[in-house]
Write an enzyme that holds these catalytic residues in place. Sequence first.
Site, mmCIF file in Angstrom:
data_model
loop_
_atom_site.group_PDB
_atom_site.id
_atom_site.type_symbol
_atom_site.label_atom_id
_atom_site.label_comp_id
_atom_site.label_asym_id
_atom_site.label_seq_id
_atom_site.Cartn_x
_atom_site.Cartn_y
_atom_site.Cartn_z
ATOM 1 N N HIS A 1 54.874 84.368 14.262
ATOM 2 C CA HIS A 1 54.914 85.792 14.577
ATOM 3 C C HIS A 1 55.496 86.603 13.423
ATOM 4 C CE1 HIS A 1 54.882 89.098 17.406
ATOM 5 N NE2 HIS A 1 56.051 89.455 16.903
ATOM 6 N N GLU B 1 48.505 82.299 16.276
ATOM 7 C CA GLU B 1 49.514 82.702 17.245
ATOM 8 C C GLU B 1 48.952 82.680 18.659
ATOM 9 O OE1 GLU B 1 52.606 86.318 16.845
ATOM 10 O OE2 GLU B 1 50.682 86.797 17.772
ATOM 11 N N ASN C 1 54.604 54.703 -1.911
ATOM 12 C CA ASN C 1 54.624 53.271 -2.176
ATOM 13 C C ASN C 1 55.166 52.495 -0.995
ATOM 14 O OD1 ASN C 1 53.595 52.026 -4.452
ATOM 15 N ND2 ASN C 1 55.026 53.122 -5.762
#
Lengths: 721, 120
Positions: A50, A72, A439
């Site tokens: 918002h 929203e 990794n």
Amino acid sequence: MSMDLDLDEINEIFFEESFEGLDVMETGLLNLDQGDADSEVINDIFRAAHSIKGGAGTFGFMEISEFTHVVETLLDEVRSGTRQVSKDDIQLLLKSVDYLRDTMTALQNKQDVDAEAGESLRQQISAVLGNGGQDDSTDKKNIDEAASEDSKSEAGAEDNVDKFLESQKLWTIIFEPHLNMLQSGNDPLRIFRELESLGDLEVEALTESLPVFEKLEPQNCYLSWKLYLCTEATRDEILEVFDWVMEECDLEIIEPENTTEATDEVLEEEISKETENIIANKPIQSNETQPTKNNESNNSTTEKKVTKSKAAPKPVAKESSSIRVSIEKVDALLDLVGELVITQSMLKRFGNEYDSDSLKELGDGLTQLERYTRELQENVMDIRMLPISSNFNRFPRLVHDISGKLGKKVELKLSGEHTELDKTVLEKIGDPLVHLVRNSLDHGIETPDVRVAAGKPETGVLHLNAFQEGGNIVIRVEDDGAGINTEKILAKARDKGLVGPEENLSDDRINNLIFHPGLSTNDEVSDLSGRGVGMDVVRRNIKDLGGRVEIHSERGVGSVLTIRLPLTLAILDGQLVRCGKETYIISLLSIVETVMVNADQVNDVAGGARVYHMRGNYIPVISLNNVFKHDHNASVKNKNSGLLVVVESDGAQVGILVDELLDQQQVVIKSLEDNFKQMDGLSGATILGDGTVALILDVPGFVQSFLSSEIHKTSPHKHAA
Amino acid sequence: MAKILAVDDSPSMRKLVSMTLRHGGHDVITADDGVDALEFAKNESVNIVVTDLHMPNMNGIALVRELRNLEHYKYIPILFLTTETSIEMKKEGKSVGATGWIVKPFNSEKLLETVAKVLA
């Protein structure tokens, strides 16, 4: 905006906070994913979205504002409980966060945005909302409407008085405030003034409800009004004036007969002649046109930007060169400067009226000066310090994405997010950290079935931890995965001639071979044992920051990668050592211990090298006197005396022979590269208290260049110091 | 010329609002959220409060409710500066005693105009 506000600066703040907002959204979304249906989490996400929407609209970034509006809407469905959030929803929302981040980065750098990607995502979301793109079109329509309204009112302003008069109507408004209206800060006078700006107003107060004086409460509103307004404004425009008090009054707006003639009749009946005269002479009210005009121009410029862009290259985030500093830190600095000024004026006094009695005071003053200077230095350094959370925050998403792709179950634990690091270090440590985490996910943690077969819980744990230890920051990447296959690494290293066939290495030394450039690029090793690809780059990056990295690993149990970094790049905790007449500085970070040299334990070996027998191990000895070609006599003497500073570099220990240990102190690193050629083994120089220059040893580089010249003369690889 | 308390959790909005109001000749005090604003309000009076609706810690609704309990904030204009246009939100704002609202997108002239309007 027509006001000469510095919008660039505010835009920059907007971008910064929006990026933070996106981080909040991302973190929240990932938490939702982990089965946490906490309404607090949804609210956080919603609030962040918002704010971004509001800010973007305010600052004219309509693309962002409109896009966020759709996001929203979806979030609102979740928030209001009308929607069960699915994994797909979360993925879509995460993608939207990515898109917003890219778009904002592009806008921030004044680059084109990828409008097509936004459009496609927006459609995807709208489809989920079940209104297939409708949302989008209404948005556009609203803007069009707004734009056309603007042009309407603009045109209206240009109208001549005749036309203005023609459209005039006389409205009757019965306005009966509730008793409590004043208590919301609404003043009827304000409303009247506003009505007056629409046209001409006649006010008639109705006093019937006034109580007797004794019962009159001054906070209450007992009056009602009958208002006659002659205006071209529409009913809605009049209603808008009462917008704020709708709940606090009874309102009746009586529309006149539709024609102007009718208006005239009523005029004659209800309004005095004077008013009519005023209407005729009154200039046109054009207040309302200005603000909307600005809005429109804002919209159109951003729209131009958006439409212009096609598949723009992914914008590159620039390293921001500004720091947000808390007020407290700045205040602390100010305090210190204040103290310095006081001290300075105190010291100045001695310059004017010196006598031997004041010597003690002078000493005190200087002590004070020293203290404040040191504190000032610390505080300024502190300003550059930022919490590592800004770096850690990206990992929940990264781990989520990668583990999803690999079909692994991984729980990410973060701790020590508040540990503070120098801004530059923080920026540069990002990529190596990502590499290490990748990794761990890729090669360390096993797939669920392998883990179960090995008797481990299905979900692997990856733990990122940061903390301060002495003058260093330590970052640990810890996993409970498969660990490193030491035999494979060793075999490979022997194969490559990195390790002699007879040489026996501890597991830790073998593990640290993975950072070796000769091994890193070998796919076979990395596939079988896990780590390896690009690890030399990781190490080099960390070394460039004055830090070091090491690994401890146990087959089947997991691996721990430890990164040690200096608190800051500009200042180093150094051990001052003397060699001949020169002073050198060794980073305290790399020193393991210092021992008195016992002549019996020094052995010359073939090739002119020397080793020191220490607790059952032989470690190579580097004599600073030899390296820097100091006084020959001193060097001879050194063979059997002096001190051995044992340093650790790349998992191996090396002794540096020096004449004497001096102070430990913080030194400011001055780069040599500006004026001299870059030297292997030196990281810079500093100026000591007495004005002399001391060289700072770059321990890993120093050791490497020594070893490669003295021992591994035949070694095929070149070090990169 | 008025003394105005501007409350917004967004630094950019806060800056924009305070710059605009100062530009209009007003004296502006800013607060990061409701808690911050209330802390200030307990000790000092202002002529107008302009506050955001959605804020962490204490939102705009709660702030107005608290402010109206303070003797020196009972009758002053308190405005919401918000993107929220839903009727429910307006009703809720009114029910706790807000004077009115300014709907974003933000427009500096509109803000100054509205402030001028409520300054009796």
